[in-house]
Design an enzyme around this catalytic site. Structure first.
Site, PDB file in Angstrom:
ATOM      1  N   HIS A 165       0.553  -1.613   0.184  1.00 17.23           N
ATOM      2  CA  HIS A 165      -0.107  -0.598  -0.053  1.00 17.23           C
ATOM      3  C   HIS A 165       1.062   0.905   0.057  1.00 17.23           C
ATOM      4  O   HIS A 165       1.749   1.009   0.342  1.00 17.23           O
ATOM      5  CB  HIS A 165      -0.694  -0.046   1.254  1.00 17.23           C
ATOM      6  CG  HIS A 165      -0.048  -0.111   2.613  1.00 17.23           C
ATOM      7  ND1 HIS A 165       0.622   1.028   3.439  1.00 17.23           N
ATOM      8  CD2 HIS A 165      -0.119  -1.204   3.800  1.00 17.23           C
ATOM      9  CE1 HIS A 165       0.543   1.264   4.358  1.00 17.23           C
ATOM     10  NE2 HIS A 165       0.920  -0.228   4.243  1.00 17.23           N
ATOM     11  N   CYS A 181       2.493  -5.336   6.866  1.00 18.23           N
ATOM     12  CA  CYS A 181       2.520  -3.906   5.649  1.00 18.23           C
ATOM     13  C   CYS A 181       3.861  -3.901   4.273  1.00 18.23           C
ATOM     14  O   CYS A 181       5.134  -4.210   5.393  1.00 18.23           O
ATOM     15  CB  CYS A 181       1.583  -3.352   5.772  1.00 18.23           C
ATOM     16  SG  CYS A 181      -0.835  -4.694   6.027  1.00 18.23           S
TER      17      CYS A 181
END
Length: 206
Positions: A165, A181
């Site tokens: 992301h 992440c």
């Protein structure tokens, strides 16, 4: 970062059609065909296998993470695969086993390490909203959203997701600062989003 998305509205378009029959025999034949077709082309079931992971806070119902057809773009490049090298803090893009490019990334910090292994892209979202896993506050898409402009999920235990992301703080790219992440500069995650699709292989190496 283990993330949670608020539920999205899905609009279904319903099409109606009228069947005209000129005889009882044609109606019976049409019914027979429909009966036969009802036993084929059943959608396959989808099972997500859980992977081992460190302790984490719960972040909501799995149904909130299911990808919808609106978030499954078609890749412009076939036979694409991604390789994340955690020690190098980079993701490499391959096409037919030929290296096409790479991008700097931020990875999981100590205690929240990005899990190694072989995965695949399972969820893709444009301008994602984010819900704080501890207080439930929803941050809408925009400058301060922790997910940036794109989300590409590739890991789940059925409740939590890990993926690529963007980030509002691009100065942290290249460090071990996330909750698992893969953070990227927004311009880079936009480029990566255009190259992958649901099912693209993702390999995470130490």
């Amino acid at each position: 970062m283990r993330v949670k998305f608020p539920e999205q509205r899905v609009i279904f378009l319903c099409l109606s059609a009228a069947l005209l029959a000129t005889s009882v025999q044609r109606q019976a034949a049409a019914s027979s065909v429909l009966a036969d077709n009802s036993t084929i082309n059943q959608p396959p079931s989808e099972n997500l296998s859980p992977f081992a992971e460190p302790e984490m806070p719960p972040v909501g119902e799995p149904s909130l993470y299911l990808p919808s057809p609106e978030t499954e773009p078609t890749s412009t490049i076939d036979n694409t695969s991604l390789v994340i090298k955690l020690s190098q803090r980079r993701v490499y893009v391959y096409q037919d086993d030929n290296l096409k490019g790479s991008y700097p990334i931020a990875v999981g910090k100590a205690g929240w390490e990005t899990p190694t292994g072989r995965y695949q892209v399972i969820d893709m979202r444009r301008h994602p909203a984010w819900e704080h896993p501890w207080n439930g506050k929803v941050i809408p898409p925009g400058r301060d959203n922790p997910l940036g402009v794109r989300w590409i999920g590739f890991w789940t235990d059925g409740r939590n997701f890990i993926g690529f992301h963007g980030t509002p703080d691009e100065s942290l790219v290249g460090q071990a600062v996330s909750h698992g992440c893969i953070r990227m500069r927004n311009q880079d995650v936009l480029a990566l989003y255009a190259l992958v699709k649901i099912g693209t292989p993702v390999t995470v190496e130490p």
